[in-house]
Design a protein around this motif. Sequence first.
Motif, mmCIF file in Angstrom:
data_model
loop_
_atom_site.group_PDB
_atom_site.id
_atom_site.type_symbol
_atom_site.label_atom_id
_atom_site.label_comp_id
_atom_site.label_asym_id
_atom_site.label_seq_id
_atom_site.Cartn_x
_atom_site.Cartn_y
_atom_site.Cartn_z
ATOM 1 N N ASN A 1 0.854 -1.188 0.000
ATOM 2 C CA ASN A 1 0.000 0.000 0.000
ATOM 3 C C ASN A 1 0.890 1.238 0.000
ATOM 4 O OD1 ASN A 1 -2.125 -1.777 0.151
ATOM 5 N ND2 ASN A 1 -2.445 -1.497 2.339
ATOM 6 N N ILE A 2 0.697 2.092 -1.000
ATOM 7 C CA ILE A 2 1.607 3.214 -1.214
ATOM 8 C C ILE A 2 0.885 4.552 -1.045
ATOM 9 C CG2 ILE A 2 3.197 4.327 -2.828
ATOM 10 C CD1 ILE A 2 3.513 1.629 -4.247
ATOM 11 N N LEU A 3 1.502 5.436 -0.278
ATOM 12 C CA LEU A 3 1.062 6.828 -0.159
ATOM 13 C C LEU A 3 1.925 7.663 -1.102
ATOM 14 C CD1 LEU A 3 0.362 8.803 3.092
ATOM 15 C CD2 LEU A 3 1.740 9.787 1.275
ATOM 16 N N ILE B 1 -0.335 1.876 5.420
ATOM 17 C CA ILE B 1 0.625 2.275 4.393
ATOM 18 C C ILE B 1 1.962 1.571 4.617
ATOM 19 C CG2 ILE B 1 1.866 4.232 3.374
ATOM 20 C CD1 ILE B 1 -1.229 4.204 2.911
ATOM 21 N N ASP B 2 2.506 0.996 3.533
ATOM 22 C CA ASP B 2 3.802 0.324 3.584
ATOM 23 C C ASP B 2 4.949 1.209 3.110
ATOM 24 O OD1 ASP B 2 2.832 -2.375 4.303
ATOM 25 O OD2 ASP B 2 1.852 -2.261 2.340
ATOM 26 N N LEU B 3 4.635 2.162 2.216
ATOM 27 C CA LEU B 3 5.676 2.986 1.605
ATOM 28 C C LEU B 3 5.100 4.349 1.253
ATOM 29 C CD1 LEU B 3 8.623 2.978 0.380
ATOM 30 C CD2 LEU B 3 7.544 2.333 -1.789
ATOM 31 N N ALA B 4 5.843 5.403 1.549
ATOM 32 C CA ALA B 4 5.481 6.762 1.135
ATOM 33 C C ALA B 4 6.499 7.223 0.104
ATOM 34 C CB ALA B 4 5.472 7.707 2.328
ATOM 35 N N ILE B 5 5.991 7.727 -1.035
ATOM 36 C CA ILE B 5 6.868 8.193 -2.104
ATOM 37 C C ILE B 5 6.640 9.685 -2.321
ATOM 38 C CG2 ILE B 5 7.534 7.957 -4.530
ATOM 39 C CD1 ILE B 5 6.453 5.107 -4.482
ATOM 40 N N GLY B 6 7.738 10.437 -2.334
ATOM 41 C CA GLY B 6 7.678 11.872 -2.588
ATOM 42 C C GLY B 6 8.961 12.344 -3.225
ATOM 43 N N ASP B 7 8.928 13.555 -3.740
ATOM 44 C CA ASP B 7 10.117 14.093 -4.401
ATOM 45 C C ASP B 7 10.885 15.066 -3.521
ATOM 46 O OD1 ASP B 7 7.758 15.855 -4.919
ATOM 47 O OD2 ASP B 7 9.285 17.122 -5.853
ATOM 48 N N CYS C 1 10.526 6.578 0.164
ATOM 49 C CA CYS C 1 11.269 6.570 -1.093
ATOM 50 C C CYS C 1 11.252 7.982 -1.659
ATOM 51 C CB CYS C 1 10.617 5.611 -2.079
ATOM 52 S SG CYS C 1 11.412 5.588 -3.702
ATOM 53 N N ILE C 2 12.417 8.516 -1.949
ATOM 54 C CA ILE C 2 12.491 9.824 -2.587
ATOM 55 C C ILE C 2 12.660 9.615 -4.087
ATOM 56 C CG2 ILE C 2 14.984 10.197 -2.320
ATOM 57 C CD1 ILE C 2 14.016 13.195 -1.580
ATOM 58 N N LYS D 1 18.358 12.228 3.551
ATOM 59 C CA LYS D 1 18.679 11.347 4.663
ATOM 60 C C LYS D 1 17.411 10.716 5.230
ATOM 61 C CE LYS D 1 22.879 13.769 5.953
ATOM 62 N NZ LYS D 1 23.537 14.629 6.925
ATOM 63 N N ALA D 2 16.260 11.311 4.950
ATOM 64 C CA ALA D 2 14.983 10.790 5.439
ATOM 65 C C ALA D 2 14.472 9.621 4.602
ATOM 66 C CB ALA D 2 13.945 11.910 5.452
ATOM 67 N N ALA D 3 15.146 9.297 3.500
ATOM 68 C CA ALA D 3 14.672 8.268 2.577
ATOM 69 C C ALA D 3 15.311 6.911 2.842
ATOM 70 C CB ALA D 3 14.953 8.692 1.142
ATOM 71 N N ASP D 4 14.482 5.874 2.849
ATOM 72 C CA ASP D 4 14.989 4.507 2.900
ATOM 73 C C ASP D 4 15.464 4.065 1.517
ATOM 74 O OD1 ASP D 4 14.345 3.833 5.687
ATOM 75 O OD2 ASP D 4 12.259 4.070 5.031
#
Length: 195
Positions: A2-4, A140-146, A162-163, A169-172
Amino acid sequence: MNILWDFDGTLFDTYPAYSRIFSHVLGGRAAEVEIYKKLKVSFSHAIDHYGLSEEQIDEMNRLEEKLQPADIVPFESVEEVLKLANKNVIMTHKDRKGVLAILQYYGWEEYFSDMVTIDDGFPRKPDAASYRYLHEKYGIDLAIGDREIDLIPANELGIRTCIFQGTSKAADYSLASYDKFQNIIDFDLLKKENL
């Protein structure tokens, strides 16, 4: 999974259109490439950096409202990622009407279970309230943003991040393009197998 999703700069390549509008409002006194960099931090950062007046902000909003869905282009291969997910949700500072118009134009409304927009009254990112709401509802399993501002709320809630087209540094994870998304899934499967 589930992705945000963030919307601007993550699902859709909106910054070129916004940079053109910003440049127009500034009377061409700043290059679009420089404006783009400021917008990638945040809109308020760009507004503060260039010292826009209330009249200029109003003009920007009027010009943005004139953008057509065809002016807003999705990133290559992002639709394939949407298809891979069990559920997709959006958290954006855009208004619901504008988001829905773009999703409907591309026939993508079917990919999204829910969205939180500026119309829903949640505090702006990086406050985690909107993410918490979506996480409690959908797991939610993953949040994606730029931008880092898109990842900070997910970090606070223990959601992997995920960026897209950036570093933080906040991105896995980080992705330069969505055709590499399978690597994230494969990596997580590998980690689980090694446990």
